[in-house]
Design a protein around this motif. Structure first.
Motif, short mmCIF file in Angstrom:
data_model
loop_
_atom_site.label_atom_id
_atom_site.label_comp_id
_atom_site.label_asym_id
_atom_site.label_seq_id
_atom_site.Cartn_x
_atom_site.Cartn_y
_atom_site.Cartn_z
N VAL A 90 0.85 -1.19 0.00
CA VAL A 90 0.00 0.00 0.00
C VAL A 90 0.89 1.24 0.00
N PRO A 91 0.66 2.15 -0.92
CA PRO A 91 1.51 3.35 -0.97
C PRO A 91 1.27 4.23 0.26
N PRO A 92 2.30 4.94 0.70
CA PRO A 92 2.13 5.82 1.86
C PRO A 92 1.22 7.00 1.53
N VAL A 93 0.59 7.51 2.55
CA VAL A 93 -0.29 8.67 2.41
C VAL A 93 0.60 9.92 2.46
N ALA A 136 -7.65 2.07 21.27
CA ALA A 136 -7.76 1.11 20.16
C ALA A 136 -8.39 1.76 18.94
N ALA A 137 -9.43 2.59 19.15
CA ALA A 137 -10.08 3.27 18.02
C ALA A 137 -9.11 4.24 17.36
N PHE A 138 -8.35 5.00 18.16
CA PHE A 138 -7.38 5.93 17.60
C PHE A 138 -6.34 5.20 16.77
N LEU A 139 -5.79 4.12 17.34
CA LEU A 139 -4.75 3.37 16.62
C LEU A 139 -5.27 2.78 15.32
N GLY A 140 -6.50 2.27 15.33
CA GLY A 140 -7.09 1.73 14.11
C GLY A 140 -7.28 2.81 13.06
N GLU A 141 -7.76 3.96 13.50
CA GLU A 141 -7.98 5.07 12.57
C GLU A 141 -6.65 5.62 12.07
N ALA A 142 -5.66 5.70 12.93
CA ALA A 142 -4.34 6.20 12.53
C ALA A 142 -3.71 5.27 11.51
N ARG A 143 -3.88 3.98 11.71
CA ARG A 143 -3.29 3.01 10.78
C ARG A 143 -4.02 3.05 9.43
N ALA A 144 -5.34 3.10 9.48
CA ALA A 144 -6.12 3.05 8.24
C ALA A 144 -6.09 4.38 7.50
N GLY A 145 -6.30 5.49 8.21
CA GLY A 145 -6.45 6.78 7.54
C GLY A 145 -5.15 7.47 7.23
N ALA A 146 -4.15 7.32 8.11
CA ALA A 146 -2.89 8.05 7.92
C ALA A 146 -1.73 7.11 7.62
N ARG A 147 -1.97 5.82 7.66
CA ARG A 147 -0.91 4.81 7.50
C ARG A 147 0.22 5.06 8.49
N ALA A 148 -0.17 5.54 9.67
CA ALA A 148 0.82 5.86 10.71
C ALA A 148 1.23 4.59 11.44
N ARG A 149 2.50 4.58 11.83
CA ARG A 149 3.03 3.45 12.60
C ARG A 149 3.50 3.96 13.94
#
Length: 175
Positions: A90-93, A136-149
């Motif tokens: 998946v390409p980075p955002v 958990a909701a923040f981490l899921g959204e950060a991973r999905a929406g921002a591709r943040a690690r």
């Protein structure tokens, strides 16, 4: 030329006991000798069973369940490997879009979370009294929406399901 062997120190120490045992054996009636021989044979068979055969039999009996568990673990690991490869593909955002997505996710935390930039491609989320569900909701959204690690996490549990601490997040394809 015959070779004479001398008993060692242990053989010399056991010689009297061996002689007494041999004398006692000679003193037994044939029927008693047979009984002692049968008892010794039964004891040998029991020892063979408990030391050699029973453990091997148990291993063979448990093998199908162990193999099934290992197959299940292998399938799970292969699934995780496939998922990791898909995530790598998946390409980075872009950084601006990732920052916007992280800010939106942090706003949903309310007063429990504050997001601050730390360089061009890193953000620090400071938590105070955030619930595990919010985290958990923040981490899921950060991973999905921002591709943040998450690069670094320092969390302290302040109560049942409540956390204080900080998370350092990498965004925009940052290592």
């Amino acid at each position: 030329m015959s070779r004479v062997t001398r008993p060692g120190p242990l053989g010399q120490a056991l010689a009297p006991a061996r002689a007494a045992l041999l004398a006692q054996w000679q003193g037994l009636a044939p029927r008693e000798r047979r009984g002692v021989a049968v008892a010794a044979a039964l004891l040998g068979v029991a020892l063979l069973w408990f030391v050699a055969i029973a453990p091997a039999w148990r291993t063979l009996r448990e093998l199908p369940a162990q193999r099934e568990a290992l197959e299940s673990q292998l399938q799970q690991m292969q699934g995780l490997a496939t998922e990791a490869q898909a995530l790598r593909a998946v390409p980075p955002v872009p950084t601006e879009q990732a920052t916007t997505a992280l800010n939106a996710a942090a706003q949903r935390l309310g007063a429990q979370g504050r997001l601050t930039p730390q360089g061009p491609q890193r953000m620090v989320l400071t938590l105070q009294g955030a619930s595990s569900a919010q985290l958990a909701a923040f981490l899921g959204e950060a991973r999905a929406g921002a591709r943040a690690r998450v690069l670094e996490a320092t969390l302290n549990q302040t109560g049942p399901g409540s956390f204080d601490g900080s998370l350092v997040l990498a965004i925009g394809g940052a290592p």
